[in-house]
Design a protein around this motif. Structure first.
Motif, short mmCIF file in Angstrom:
data_model
loop_
_atom_site.label_atom_id
_atom_site.label_comp_id
_atom_site.label_asym_id
_atom_site.label_seq_id
_atom_site.Cartn_x
_atom_site.Cartn_y
_atom_site.Cartn_z
N THR A 31 -48.02 -25.64 -35.23
CA THR A 31 -47.52 -26.59 -34.54
C THR A 31 -46.29 -25.56 -33.39
OG1 THR A 31 -45.60 -26.20 -36.15
CG2 THR A 31 -47.11 -27.96 -36.38
N VAL A 32 -45.90 -26.53 -32.42
CA VAL A 32 -45.16 -25.77 -31.33
C VAL A 32 -43.81 -26.68 -31.35
CG1 VAL A 32 -44.95 -25.11 -28.80
CG2 VAL A 32 -47.38 -25.34 -30.06
N THR A 33 -42.77 -25.91 -31.13
CA THR A 33 -41.61 -26.53 -30.89
C THR A 33 -40.63 -25.73 -29.86
OG1 THR A 33 -41.21 -26.71 -33.48
CG2 THR A 33 -39.25 -26.70 -32.06
N PHE A 34 -40.30 -26.69 -28.91
CA PHE A 34 -39.41 -26.23 -27.92
C PHE A 34 -37.99 -26.76 -28.23
CE2 PHE A 34 -43.59 -27.18 -26.02
CZ PHE A 34 -43.72 -26.11 -24.93
N THR A 35 -36.94 -25.57 -28.45
CA THR A 35 -35.66 -26.03 -28.94
C THR A 35 -35.06 -26.87 -27.98
OG1 THR A 35 -34.90 -24.00 -28.13
CG2 THR A 35 -35.80 -24.08 -30.43
N ASP A 36 -35.38 -26.82 -26.74
CA ASP A 36 -34.62 -27.76 -25.92
C ASP A 36 -35.88 -28.57 -25.16
OD1 ASP A 36 -33.21 -29.10 -24.07
OD2 ASP A 36 -32.28 -27.38 -22.88
N ASN A 37 -36.21 -29.60 -25.78
CA ASN A 37 -37.21 -30.30 -25.37
C ASN A 37 -36.84 -31.69 -24.46
OD1 ASN A 37 -40.02 -30.94 -25.16
ND2 ASN A 37 -39.95 -32.24 -27.05
N THR A 38 -35.81 -31.45 -23.48
CA THR A 38 -35.50 -32.52 -22.66
C THR A 38 -36.10 -32.40 -21.29
OG1 THR A 38 -33.74 -30.86 -21.75
CG2 THR A 38 -33.26 -32.28 -23.39
N GLU A 39 -36.00 -33.30 -20.64
CA GLU A 39 -36.51 -33.38 -19.00
C GLU A 39 -35.75 -32.42 -17.95
OE1 GLU A 39 -36.77 -37.28 -17.04
OE2 GLU A 39 -37.29 -38.04 -18.87
N LEU A 40 -34.41 -32.11 -18.46
CA LEU A 40 -33.80 -31.22 -17.73
C LEU A 40 -34.52 -29.69 -17.82
CD1 LEU A 40 -31.51 -30.20 -15.86
CD2 LEU A 40 -30.10 -30.31 -17.92
N ALA A 41 -34.61 -29.36 -19.32
CA ALA A 41 -35.15 -28.23 -19.58
C ALA A 41 -36.50 -27.92 -19.01
CB ALA A 41 -35.34 -27.95 -21.10
N GLU A 42 -37.31 -28.93 -19.05
CA GLU A 42 -38.66 -29.10 -18.09
C GLU A 42 -38.47 -28.59 -16.82
OE1 GLU A 42 -42.82 -29.85 -17.71
OE2 GLU A 42 -41.93 -29.36 -19.69
N ASN A 62 -38.81 -24.66 -12.40
CA ASN A 62 -38.10 -23.82 -11.36
C ASN A 62 -37.65 -22.34 -11.47
OD1 ASN A 62 -37.87 -26.03 -9.38
ND2 ASN A 62 -36.87 -27.11 -10.70
N LYS A 63 -37.41 -22.14 -12.79
CA LYS A 63 -37.11 -20.79 -13.13
C LYS A 63 -38.22 -19.90 -13.69
CE LYS A 63 -32.31 -21.80 -14.87
NZ LYS A 63 -31.48 -21.51 -16.18
N VAL A 87 -44.69 -15.24 -10.59
CA VAL A 87 -43.69 -14.96 -9.75
C VAL A 87 -42.54 -14.61 -10.45
CG1 VAL A 87 -42.06 -16.18 -8.14
CG2 VAL A 87 -44.62 -16.74 -8.13
N ARG A 88 -42.08 -15.30 -11.36
CA ARG A 88 -40.87 -14.67 -12.20
C ARG A 88 -40.89 -13.32 -12.84
NH1 ARG A 88 -35.86 -16.60 -13.75
NH2 ARG A 88 -34.90 -14.90 -14.58
N LEU A 89 -42.11 -13.14 -13.46
CA LEU A 89 -42.31 -11.98 -13.98
C LEU A 89 -42.29 -10.68 -13.03
CD1 LEU A 89 -43.19 -10.12 -16.60
CD2 LEU A 89 -45.67 -10.32 -15.59
N LYS A 90 -42.83 -10.90 -11.70
CA LYS A 90 -42.87 -9.94 -10.45
C LYS A 90 -41.37 -9.69 -10.25
CE LYS A 90 -44.36 -7.81 -6.69
NZ LYS A 90 -43.45 -6.76 -6.63
N THR A 150 -49.97 -20.08 -15.57
CA THR A 150 -49.60 -20.34 -14.00
C THR A 150 -48.51 -21.15 -13.67
OG1 THR A 150 -51.37 -22.55 -14.44
CG2 THR A 150 -52.26 -20.19 -13.67
N GLU A 151 -48.28 -22.33 -14.36
CA GLU A 151 -47.07 -22.83 -14.32
C GLU A 151 -46.24 -23.32 -15.77
OE1 GLU A 151 -45.54 -26.81 -11.50
OE2 GLU A 151 -47.63 -26.85 -12.69
N VAL A 152 -44.92 -23.17 -15.66
CA VAL A 152 -44.15 -23.33 -16.73
C VAL A 152 -43.93 -24.74 -17.08
CG1 VAL A 152 -42.45 -22.15 -18.59
CG2 VAL A 152 -43.28 -20.90 -16.63
N THR A 153 -45.04 -25.51 -17.40
CA THR A 153 -45.02 -27.21 -17.86
C THR A 153 -44.98 -27.16 -19.19
OG1 THR A 153 -47.11 -27.64 -17.19
CG2 THR A 153 -45.35 -27.83 -15.55
N THR A 154 -44.53 -28.05 -19.94
CA THR A 154 -44.76 -28.09 -21.13
C THR A 154 -46.09 -28.42 -21.78
OG1 THR A 154 -42.75 -29.21 -21.62
CG2 THR A 154 -44.35 -29.69 -23.23
N ASP A 155 -46.92 -29.33 -20.66
CA ASP A 155 -48.56 -29.37 -20.84
C ASP A 155 -48.92 -28.26 -21.02
OD1 ASP A 155 -47.81 -32.24 -21.43
OD2 ASP A 155 -48.41 -32.67 -19.61
#
Length: 105
Positions: free
Chosen positions: A5-16, A21-22, A45-48, A71-76
């Motif tokens: 199971t996967v849990t995002f502790t902040d599972n809001t649209e704002l966090a997404e 963006n970050k 990009v962020r890692l660099k 490749t992109e930090v989206t929930t999906d």
């Protein structure tokens, strides 16, 4: 996904929105059997940016534990990558966190 199971502790649209963006999320927890793992999910990009900043400041880069690149930090996308990592046995190579730490989150 019955085996983990996967849990995002902040599972809001704002966090997404902020994660995309970050270019990173550190609130991703995966439970495999009775063990918990905290993943640090980054895009390249962020890692660099972090690499360049730390090398300039300290002369070296110290990678985050349990670093996963996407490749992109989206929930999906994060969910898809975690499923692939699970199938590849990735979590067998990680040290789980103390369960009490997960309960505090």
């Amino acid at each position: 996904m019955g085996d983990f199971t996967v849990t995002f502790t902040d599972n809001t649209e704002l966090a997404e929105h902020e994660a995309v963006n970050k270019g990173y999320r550190n609130d991703v927890f995966v439970k495999v059997k009775e063990e918990y793992y905290n993943l640090r999910v980054y895009d390249i990009v962020r890692l660099k940016q972090d690499f360049d900043s730390e090398v300039e400041a300290y002369g070296y880069y110290s990678a985050e534990p349990n670093l996963v690149l996407v490749t992109e930090v989206t929930t999906d996308n994060v969910m898809k990558i975690i499923a692939q990592l699970y199938e590849d046995g990735y979590f067998h190579h990680l040290k789980p966190i103390d369960k009490k730490m997960f309960e505090l989150v």
